[in-house]
Write a protein that holds these residues in place. Structure first.
Motif, PDB file in Angstrom:
ATOM      1  N   TRP A  31       5.445   7.747  -2.865  1.00  0.00           N
ATOM      2  CA  TRP A  31       4.698   6.481  -2.918  1.00  0.00           C
ATOM      3  C   TRP A  31       5.282   5.487  -1.918  1.00  0.00           C
ATOM      4  O   TRP A  31       4.549   4.851  -1.155  1.00  0.00           O
ATOM      5  CB  TRP A  31       4.780   5.865  -4.317  1.00  0.00           C
ATOM      6  CG  TRP A  31       3.837   6.422  -5.330  1.00  0.00           C
ATOM      7  CD1 TRP A  31       4.124   7.344  -6.286  1.00  0.00           C
ATOM      8  CD2 TRP A  31       2.464   6.082  -5.504  1.00  0.00           C
ATOM      9  NE1 TRP A  31       3.009   7.590  -7.047  1.00  0.00           N
ATOM     10  CE2 TRP A  31       1.984   6.826  -6.589  1.00  0.00           C
ATOM     11  CE3 TRP A  31       1.602   5.208  -4.853  1.00  0.00           C
ATOM     12  CZ2 TRP A  31       0.665   6.722  -7.035  1.00  0.00           C
ATOM     13  CZ3 TRP A  31       0.294   5.111  -5.291  1.00  0.00           C
ATOM     14  CH2 TRP A  31      -0.156   5.865  -6.368  1.00  0.00           C
ATOM     15  N   ALA A  34       4.582   6.199   1.657  1.00  0.00           N
ATOM     16  CA  ALA A  34       3.181   5.952   1.996  1.00  0.00           C
ATOM     17  C   ALA A  34       2.873   4.459   2.099  1.00  0.00           C
ATOM     18  O   ALA A  34       1.722   4.076   2.324  1.00  0.00           O
ATOM     19  CB  ALA A  34       2.273   6.602   0.950  1.00  0.00           C
ATOM     20  N   ARG A  55       0.036  -1.849  -2.137  1.00  0.00           N
ATOM     21  CA  ARG A  55       0.575  -1.675  -0.775  1.00  0.00           C
ATOM     22  C   ARG A  55       1.454  -2.863  -0.432  1.00  0.00           C
ATOM     23  O   ARG A  55       1.150  -3.999  -0.751  1.00  0.00           O
ATOM     24  CB  ARG A  55      -0.555  -1.579   0.248  1.00  0.00           C
ATOM     25  CG  ARG A  55      -1.215  -0.233   0.220  1.00  0.00           C
ATOM     26  CD  ARG A  55      -1.779   0.076   1.607  1.00  0.00           C
ATOM     27  NE  ARG A  55      -2.408   1.370   1.575  1.00  0.00           N
ATOM     28  CZ  ARG A  55      -1.851   2.464   2.039  1.00  0.00           C
ATOM     29  NH1 ARG A  55      -0.676   2.412   2.616  1.00  0.00           N
ATOM     30  NH2 ARG A  55      -2.471   3.608   1.974  1.00  0.00           N
TER      31      ARG A  55
END
Length: 56
Positions: A31, A34, A55
Protein backbone atom coordinates in the motif's frame (compact mmCIF):
# COMPACT_ATOMS: atom_id res chain seq x y z
CA UNK A 1 -18.99 -31.59 6.29
CA UNK A 2 -18.22 -34.61 4.18
CA UNK A 3 -14.48 -33.95 3.84
CA UNK A 4 -12.11 -36.84 4.30
CA UNK A 5 -9.08 -36.67 6.59
CA UNK A 6 -6.87 -36.73 3.50
CA UNK A 7 -8.81 -33.81 2.01
CA UNK A 8 -8.31 -31.77 5.17
CA UNK A 9 -4.59 -32.57 5.16
CA UNK A 10 -4.31 -31.17 1.60
CA UNK A 11 -6.39 -28.05 2.29
CA UNK A 12 -3.47 -25.74 3.17
CA UNK A 13 -1.46 -26.85 0.14
CA UNK A 14 -4.44 -26.30 -2.14
CA UNK A 15 -5.15 -22.84 -0.76
CA UNK A 16 -1.52 -21.79 -1.09
CA UNK A 17 -1.55 -22.89 -4.73
CA UNK A 18 -4.74 -20.96 -5.50
CA UNK A 19 -4.23 -17.87 -3.31
CA UNK A 20 -1.40 -15.52 -2.52
CA UNK A 21 -1.41 -15.01 1.23
CA UNK A 22 0.83 -12.24 2.50
CA UNK A 23 1.50 -11.21 6.07
CA UNK A 24 -0.09 -7.87 7.05
CA UNK A 25 3.32 -6.17 7.16
CA UNK A 26 3.96 -7.04 3.49
CA UNK A 27 0.48 -5.89 2.49
CA UNK A 28 0.97 -2.58 4.29
CA UNK A 29 4.31 -2.10 2.51
CA UNK A 30 2.60 -2.66 -0.86
CA UNK A 31 0.00 0.00 0.00
CA UNK A 32 2.73 2.47 0.99
CA UNK A 33 4.80 1.71 -2.13
CA UNK A 34 1.69 2.46 -4.22
CA UNK A 35 1.48 5.95 -2.70
CA UNK A 36 -1.09 5.45 0.04
CA UNK A 37 -0.48 7.00 3.45
CA UNK A 38 -1.28 5.18 6.66
CA UNK A 39 -3.02 2.04 5.39
CA UNK A 40 -5.38 0.78 8.09
CA UNK A 41 -6.62 -2.80 8.39
CA UNK A 42 -10.29 -2.71 9.41
CA UNK A 43 -11.60 -6.24 8.88
CA UNK A 44 -10.40 -9.83 9.04
CA UNK A 45 -12.23 -13.10 8.45
CA UNK A 46 -9.97 -16.14 8.31
CA UNK A 47 -7.52 -15.28 5.46
CA UNK A 48 -9.39 -12.23 4.11
CA UNK A 49 -8.41 -8.76 5.31
CA UNK A 50 -9.96 -5.42 4.45
CA UNK A 51 -7.84 -2.28 4.30
CA UNK A 52 -8.52 1.40 3.69
CA UNK A 53 -6.19 4.29 2.97
CA UNK A 54 -5.96 7.66 1.24
CA UNK A 55 -3.40 8.65 -1.32
CA UNK A 56 -0.63 10.75 0.17
Amino acid sequence: MGVSDDGLARLEEGLRGALTVLPPEDTEALWRDAGFAVPVPFFQSILIRGWHARRA
